[in-house]
Design an enzyme around this catalytic site. Structure first.
Site, short mmCIF file in Angstrom:
data_model
loop_
_atom_site.label_atom_id
_atom_site.label_comp_id
_atom_site.label_asym_id
_atom_site.label_seq_id
_atom_site.Cartn_x
_atom_site.Cartn_y
_atom_site.Cartn_z
N GLU A 1 69.23 56.35 -36.50
CA GLU A 1 69.60 56.51 -37.90
C GLU A 1 69.01 57.75 -38.56
O GLU A 1 69.63 58.32 -39.44
CB GLU A 1 69.36 55.25 -38.72
CG GLU A 1 67.94 54.92 -39.06
CD GLU A 1 67.81 53.65 -39.92
OE1 GLU A 1 68.61 53.44 -40.82
OE2 GLU A 1 66.86 52.88 -39.67
N ASN B 1 79.59 48.37 -58.77
CA ASN B 1 78.97 48.19 -57.45
C ASN B 1 79.54 46.89 -56.88
O ASN B 1 79.42 45.85 -57.51
CB ASN B 1 77.45 48.08 -57.58
CG ASN B 1 76.78 47.72 -56.26
OD1 ASN B 1 77.28 48.09 -55.20
ND2 ASN B 1 75.67 47.02 -56.31
N GLY B 2 80.14 46.98 -55.69
CA GLY B 2 80.72 45.78 -55.09
C GLY B 2 82.06 46.11 -54.48
O GLY B 2 82.36 47.28 -54.21
N HIS C 1 72.57 46.96 -14.76
CA HIS C 1 73.87 46.31 -14.75
C HIS C 1 74.93 47.12 -15.49
O HIS C 1 76.00 46.58 -15.79
CB HIS C 1 73.76 44.90 -15.34
CG HIS C 1 72.86 44.01 -14.54
ND1 HIS C 1 73.20 43.56 -13.28
CD2 HIS C 1 71.62 43.54 -14.78
CE1 HIS C 1 72.21 42.82 -12.80
NE2 HIS C 1 71.22 42.81 -13.69
N LYS D 1 70.58 52.28 -48.52
CA LYS D 1 69.49 51.34 -48.31
C LYS D 1 69.95 49.88 -48.32
O LYS D 1 69.54 49.10 -47.47
CB LYS D 1 68.43 51.57 -49.39
CG LYS D 1 67.18 50.72 -49.24
CD LYS D 1 66.24 51.28 -48.21
CE LYS D 1 65.01 50.46 -48.01
NZ LYS D 1 64.48 50.61 -46.64
N TRP E 1 78.14 54.94 -52.56
CA TRP E 1 78.27 54.88 -51.11
C TRP E 1 79.72 54.46 -50.87
O TRP E 1 80.14 53.36 -51.23
CB TRP E 1 77.31 53.85 -50.53
CG TRP E 1 77.34 53.79 -49.03
CD1 TRP E 1 76.79 54.68 -48.16
CD2 TRP E 1 77.93 52.78 -48.21
NE1 TRP E 1 77.01 54.29 -46.85
CE2 TRP E 1 77.71 53.12 -46.86
CE3 TRP E 1 78.64 51.61 -48.48
CZ2 TRP E 1 78.16 52.34 -45.79
CZ3 TRP E 1 79.08 50.83 -47.42
CH2 TRP E 1 78.85 51.20 -46.09
N LYS F 1 65.86 53.08 -35.20
CA LYS F 1 65.15 54.04 -36.05
C LYS F 1 65.50 55.47 -35.65
O LYS F 1 65.82 56.30 -36.49
CB LYS F 1 63.64 53.79 -35.93
CG LYS F 1 62.83 53.96 -37.14
CD LYS F 1 62.83 52.82 -38.12
CE LYS F 1 64.15 52.21 -38.43
NZ LYS F 1 64.11 51.03 -39.24
N ARG G 1 70.60 54.07 -52.83
CA ARG G 1 71.66 53.07 -52.65
C ARG G 1 72.99 53.68 -52.24
O ARG G 1 73.95 52.96 -51.94
CB ARG G 1 71.85 52.29 -53.95
CG ARG G 1 70.62 51.54 -54.40
CD ARG G 1 70.85 50.89 -55.73
NE ARG G 1 71.80 49.80 -55.62
CZ ARG G 1 71.46 48.55 -55.35
NH1 ARG G 1 70.20 48.24 -55.17
NH2 ARG G 1 72.37 47.62 -55.27
N GLU H 1 64.51 48.07 -32.14
CA GLU H 1 64.13 48.67 -33.41
C GLU H 1 63.81 50.17 -33.24
O GLU H 1 64.20 50.99 -34.08
CB GLU H 1 62.93 47.91 -34.02
CG GLU H 1 62.38 48.46 -35.31
CD GLU H 1 63.40 48.58 -36.44
OE1 GLU H 1 64.53 48.07 -36.31
OE2 GLU H 1 63.07 49.22 -37.45
N CYS I 1 76.51 50.62 -54.14
CA CYS I 1 76.21 51.79 -54.96
C CYS I 1 75.08 51.44 -55.92
O CYS I 1 74.62 50.30 -55.95
CB CYS I 1 77.44 52.14 -55.81
SG CYS I 1 78.95 52.23 -54.84
C1 AGP Z 1 66.92 49.89 -41.34
O1 AGP Z 1 66.27 51.05 -41.01
C2 AGP Z 1 68.27 50.05 -41.81
N1 AGP Z 1 68.42 51.02 -42.80
C3 AGP Z 1 69.11 48.80 -41.96
O2 AGP Z 1 69.40 48.40 -40.67
C4 AGP Z 1 68.56 47.59 -42.75
O3 AGP Z 1 67.48 47.03 -42.09
C5 AGP Z 1 69.69 46.56 -42.94
O4 AGP Z 1 70.71 47.13 -43.67
C6 AGP Z 1 69.23 45.28 -43.57
O5 AGP Z 1 68.75 45.47 -44.86
P1 AGP Z 1 67.94 44.35 -45.61
O6 AGP Z 1 66.71 44.11 -44.83
O7 AGP Z 1 67.70 44.88 -46.96
O8 AGP Z 1 68.81 43.11 -45.61
#
Ligand code: AGP
Length: 594
Positions: free
Chosen positions: A472, A96-97, A488, A589, A72, A469, A27, A465, A2
């Protein structure tokens, strides 16, 4: 995971906190709340949903000190009652945690008569404070901390105290001062418009902020001191600069991210340090770890480094690595990759590797983050603050930093080649962003039931990747796959409603990927191709629903160039489908919990 914020000594705490929460919203955006000290009482407003939901509720709130939270959800669904702050008696807290022993603490506190209003783990903290408070705030805070297991960054209001208390253990917290006020927040950009000078709280610190002053102690109550420095300029750029979303703004910042990362590598003398390290340590293996996008850049680097150094090089997701018995030891070079530098799994994986004796390098975009305190060496990524939850420019910065790292470990001649390649990437990326996109491709994606991404060799991590992308930000199901593996199993999912995007940046290997394309077309599946100039096997272009050409470039930078059309594809598809690409559902994030 958070965002938390606190202030004391401001004109209107609610307004300051609200603005700060807007900056921290990336966050977590399930719910938000603010508590303000008004005279001798604490007034709290909290709502399910985004920070904007608080606007009406905080009108008319006065008071010069307060705390705020954007959530979050981990324990307990998004709701008004699970939103922070959690208040009880003379206290209100934001957290947060994760409190790992919350269930046993809750049972104990309930037995003693405490009444809980939420399903969160965090609420035990405020009840512990009430339990231990006998008029001595410091004592109550220290006794409470002693009972907590897990990770926590906390801001606390007490109606007997005119400021706030901040605590850091394994989750980030930064304090700031300026204009007679004192602040705390989960990250630097949230403080950028408020504080003049900032300090990152050390692990195991309690801060007492009141009357424009701040003092610190450790968890045993011993006084400690911290050095404040001016807010870094990189934390200040929060504007959209005319772009409709941060995602597209940040894609447009890729050329600068790559350029600045290369410059920082040079300025911090990383090449010489790495070469000396490689010579002195004679590593027998390299292990790279990260999560999500950072794992994909780690995997790209593993392909590059193994080919260059002819050593065993592996990449693994940090969440897997940290719970496995591995061969990591004193002869291992461990590279942890993290944009935020605070992803719990990656930070803990780095800690585990370090205690196994490995030399730990952190590749991160945030120079003051938790991972930098664990690492033996930091390789900077200079992508600038990344606000969109979907990582774009930081991925490209990571690839540049990792390519330079791999080459520097090999030696000065290889480093010079890599540095020249990375230098050329700035203009290549700018060209790709400006010209290499087709709206038809995004429309094809948006109308598909599932989208798969395939590639071989260096193109495989890029396919992973591209798939992450798109999933998400658009919520279209699919996956990234090694092109050779498709037949396979996953080929069973291919039909007329699916689209497969093939990534080809090497001619020889591209022919193999093209056979997978044939197999997909034979089953009625649609195909799109991202192809480096001159690498297309005969007939491939004609087979594809869309064919996007990128400039052929050196293998050091190929993954950061070929990913751009995939990032644009994800962005445009999300926009066509009416999604919010900057704040996708269920995501945040920085994942600072396990
Ligand atoms: C990427 O688009 C994502 N939102 C997510 O996978 C991110 O890369 C991952 O949580 C790792 O975050 P970081 O690079 O801050 O460790």
């Amino acid at each position: 995971m958070c965002g938390i914020i606190a202030c004391s000594g401001v004109k209107c705490a609610a307004k300051v906190l609200y603005r700060g929460l807007e900056d921290l919203e990336y966050r977590g955006y399930d719910s938000a709340g603010i508590s303000v000290l008004e005279g001798d009482s604490i007034v709290t407003v909290k709502r399910k949903g985004r920070v904007g939901e608080l606007k009406k509720g905080i009108e008319g709130m006065c008071g010069t000190a307060g705390i705020g939270h954007t959530r979050w959800a981990t324990h307990g669904k998004p709701s008004d009652s699970n939103a922070h702050p959690h208040a009880c008696g003379k206290f209100s807290i934001v957290h947060n945690g994760i409190i790992e022993n919350y269930a046993e603490l809750k049972a104990e506190l309930m037995k003693e008569g405490a009444v809980f209003f939420s399903a969160t783990d965090s609420e035990v903290i405020v009840h512990l404070l009430c339990k231990y408070y006998r008029g001595d705030l410091k004592e109550a805070v220290l006794c409470t901390i002693e009972r907590l297991k897990g990770s926590f960054a906390l801001c606390i209001l007490c109606s007997d105290y005119k400021g706030f208390v901040a605590v850091r253990y394994r989750n980030p917290l930064i304090v700031g001062m300026g204009g007679g006020a004192v602040y705390a927040a989960s990250d630097m950009p949230a403080l950028a418009g408020l504080a003049e000078n900032v300090a990152v709280l050390k692990e195991g610190t309690v801060a007492f902020a009141v009357d424009g002053e701040i003092s610190f102690c450790d968890f045993a109550g011993r006084p400690i001191s911290l050095t404040f420095s001016p807010v870094p300029a990189s934390a200040r750029s929060r504007s959209l600069c005319g772009f409709p979303h941060y995602m597209i703004k940040e894609i447009n910042e890729i050329p600068a991210a790559v350029k600045n990362t290369a410059a920082a590598f040079e300025e911090t003398d990383c090449a010489a340090k790495l070469f000396r390290l490689a010579k002195k340590s004679a590593f027998t293996q390299i292990m790279l770890c990260g999560c999500g996008t950072a794992y994909h850049s780690a995997l790209s680097a593993a392909y590059m480094a193994e080919e260059l150094l002819l050593l065993p090089v592996r990449a693994e997701t940090a969440g897997e690595f940290r719970y496995r018995k591995t061969s990591v030891n004193r002869s291992t070079l461990f590279i942890a990759v993290s944009q935020s530098g605070e992803t719990a799994d990656t930070v803990e994986a780095a800690r585990a590797a370090k205690s196994a004796g490995a030399y730990v390098i952190a590749v991160t975009n945030v120079p003051y983050s938790a991972i930098t305190a664990v690492a033996d060496m930091v390789v900077p990524v200079c992508a600038g603050t990344e606000i969109c939850v979907a990582a774009t420019k930081s991925y490209c910065g990571q690839i540049a930093a990792l390519a330079l790292t791999a080459a520097a470990l090999k030696g000065p001649a290889e480093y010079r080649r890599a540095a020249a390649a990375v230098k050329s990437a700035e203009a290549i990326c700018a060209k790709v962003i400006a010209g290499c996109f087709s709206e038809d491709a995004a429309r094809a994606c948006a109308s598909s039931a599932a989208v798969y991404f395939i590639g071989r060799g260096a193109d495989y991590p890029v396919a992973l990747e591209g798939s992450l992308k798109l999933r998400e930000v658009s919520y279209i199901p699919g996956e990234g796959y090694p092109a050779g593996e498709l037949k396979h199993g996953t080929i069973a999912l291919i039909d007329g409603g699916t689209l497969t995007v093939a990534v080809i940046t090497e001619k020889k290997i591209g022919e193999k990927t093209a056979s997978a394309v044939e197999q997909i077309c034979s089953r009625g599946g649609g195909v799109g191709v991202i192809c480096a100039d001159g690498c297309a096997p005969a007939g491939l272009k004609e087979r594809a629903e869309f064919f996007i050409e990128v400039p052929a470039c050196h293998k050091f930078i190929s993954p950061l160039v070929s990913v751009i059309p995939l990032q644009l594809l994800a962005y445009r598809t999300a926009v066509i489908l009416g999604r919010d690409p900057d704040k996708p559902r269920n995501l945040a994030k920085s994942v600072t919990v396990e």
